[in-house]
Write an enzyme that holds these catalytic residues in place. Structure first.
Site, PDB file in Angstrom:
ATOM      1  N   TYR A   1      80.052  21.946  98.327  1.00  0.00           N
ATOM      2  CA  TYR A   1      79.469  21.044  99.595  1.00  0.00           C
ATOM      3  C   TYR A   1      80.709  20.713 100.419  1.00  0.00           C
ATOM      4  O   TYR A   1      81.587  20.311  99.837  1.00  0.00           O
ATOM      5  CB  TYR A   1      78.828  20.030  99.092  1.00  0.00           C
TER       6      TYR A   1
ATOM      7  N   ASP B   1      74.787  14.709  92.449  1.00  0.00           N
ATOM      8  CA  ASP B   1      75.708  15.057  93.132  1.00  0.00           C
ATOM      9  C   ASP B   1      76.844  14.119  93.068  1.00  0.00           C
ATOM     10  O   ASP B   1      78.111  14.668  92.697  1.00  0.00           O
ATOM     11  CB  ASP B   1      75.319  14.988  94.623  1.00  0.00           C
TER      12      ASP B   1
ATOM     13  N   HIS C   1      86.335  -2.510  94.725  1.00  0.00           N
ATOM     14  CA  HIS C   1      85.527  -3.642  93.991  1.00  0.00           C
ATOM     15  C   HIS C   1      84.722  -4.225  94.993  1.00  0.00           C
ATOM     16  O   HIS C   1      85.359  -4.544  96.304  1.00  0.00           O
ATOM     17  CB  HIS C   1      86.396  -4.528  93.313  1.00  0.00           C
TER      18      HIS C   1
ATOM     19  N   HIS D   1      80.564  -6.674  95.653  1.00  0.00           N
ATOM     20  CA  HIS D   1      79.874  -7.419  95.048  1.00  0.00           C
ATOM     21  C   HIS D   1      78.404  -7.000  95.787  1.00  0.00           C
ATOM     22  O   HIS D   1      77.535  -7.819  95.929  1.00  0.00           O
ATOM     23  CB  HIS D   1      79.874  -9.037  95.093  1.00  0.00           C
TER      24      HIS D   1
ATOM     25  N   HIS E   1      79.062  -8.860  87.135  1.00  0.00           N
ATOM     26  CA  HIS E   1      80.102  -9.010  88.088  1.00  0.00           C
ATOM     27  C   HIS E   1      79.983  -8.247  89.192  1.00  0.00           C
ATOM     28  O   HIS E   1      79.634  -8.752  90.120  1.00  0.00           O
ATOM     29  CB  HIS E   1      81.386  -8.725  87.458  1.00  0.00           C
TER      30      HIS E   1
END
Ligand SMILES: O=C(CO)[C@@H](O)[C@@H](O)COP(=O)(O)O
Length: 231
Positions: free
Chosen positions: A228, A134, A109, A111, A174
């Site tokens: 790849y 991709d 997580h 910001h 958020h």
């Protein structure tokens, strides 16, 4: 039966995860994805003999102070198993993802500015770059507004990403949450979602970016995910 200590047969795996997750936290400020103590990284520790565990950042600890020894171990209910600090305030969200998406081994997580700006508008990032095809296999979706403190953020992540190609979701108002087969893959997705959020934002200042035909999105995604070489 709650797990009150790390089982002996998981000790080495937990310690290895602590080393890895602590090191990966340094990637968040390195790629300018967080400020101060925002953001967190976790990794699942699979338990063949019972319930899995997760290793996550201690809540509110400065990135310069994050060490393997400071990492926290929780069960998938979010209960503390090992650690002398409270686990991340997003532990319930990470734990919910691990419980409901067994293929996920890492959660991140942040910001990060541009991805969070898209989240503030609750607008998905359209798939207008080959790099998006991709990495995300299409647009980066938006998840619902959810208040921290229970499993509502986790539910929003799972409801949005289950069955979706994208390893990133923009939780409304958020910021981004990302998933991966392990913590490193989830950190990569966090870096990439900020990169494409910025590029598409810049492009839109001068006009409307052009979509990529679905057939091309599909072939680019298949190549990148299966051919790849990434090391
Ligand atoms: O976004 C939130 C909570 O959802 C922040 O508080 C989070 O980035 C950082 O919290 P922690 O230090 O991990 O407890």
């Amino acid at each position: 039966m709650p797990i009150t200590e790390v089982p002996a047969h998981l000790r080495a795996a937990v310690d290895a995860a602590k080393e890895k997750v602590a090191a990966l936290h340094a990637e968040l400020p390195r790629w300018e994805l967080v400020v101060w103590t925002a953001g967190n990284v976790s990794e699942r520790v699979s338990n063949p003999d019972g319930d899995d565990l997760l290793v996550i950042k201690p809540s509110g600890v400065a990135y310069d102070d994050i060490t393997p020894g400071s990492m926290v171990v929780c069960d998938l209910e979010g209960n503390l198993v090992e650690g002398d600090r409270s686990p991340s305030s997003d532990t319930a969200a990470h734990a919910y993802v691990y419980t409901h998406m067994p293929e996920v081994g890492g959660v991140v997580h942040t910001h990060s500015t541009y991805a969070t700006a898209w989240a503030a508008r609750a607008e998905e990032i359209p798939c207008v770059l080959t790099m998006m095809a991709d990495e995300f296999g299409g647009p980066v979706p938006v998840g619902p507004f959810a208040i921290i403190g229970d499993d509502s953020i986790g539910r929003g992540i799972v409801e949005t990403l289950s069955g979706h190609r994208s390893p990133a979701v923009l939780m409304r108002n958020h910021g981004p949450f990302t998933i991966g087969k392990d913590a490193r893959a989830a950190v990569k997705a966090a870096v990439m979602v900020e990169e494409v959020a910025r590029t598409v934002h810049v492009s839109r200042q001068l006009g409307e970016p052009l979509p990529i035909a679905q057939e091309h999105v599909d072939s680019l995604y298949a190549r990148y995910q299966n051919v790849y070489g990434q090391h």
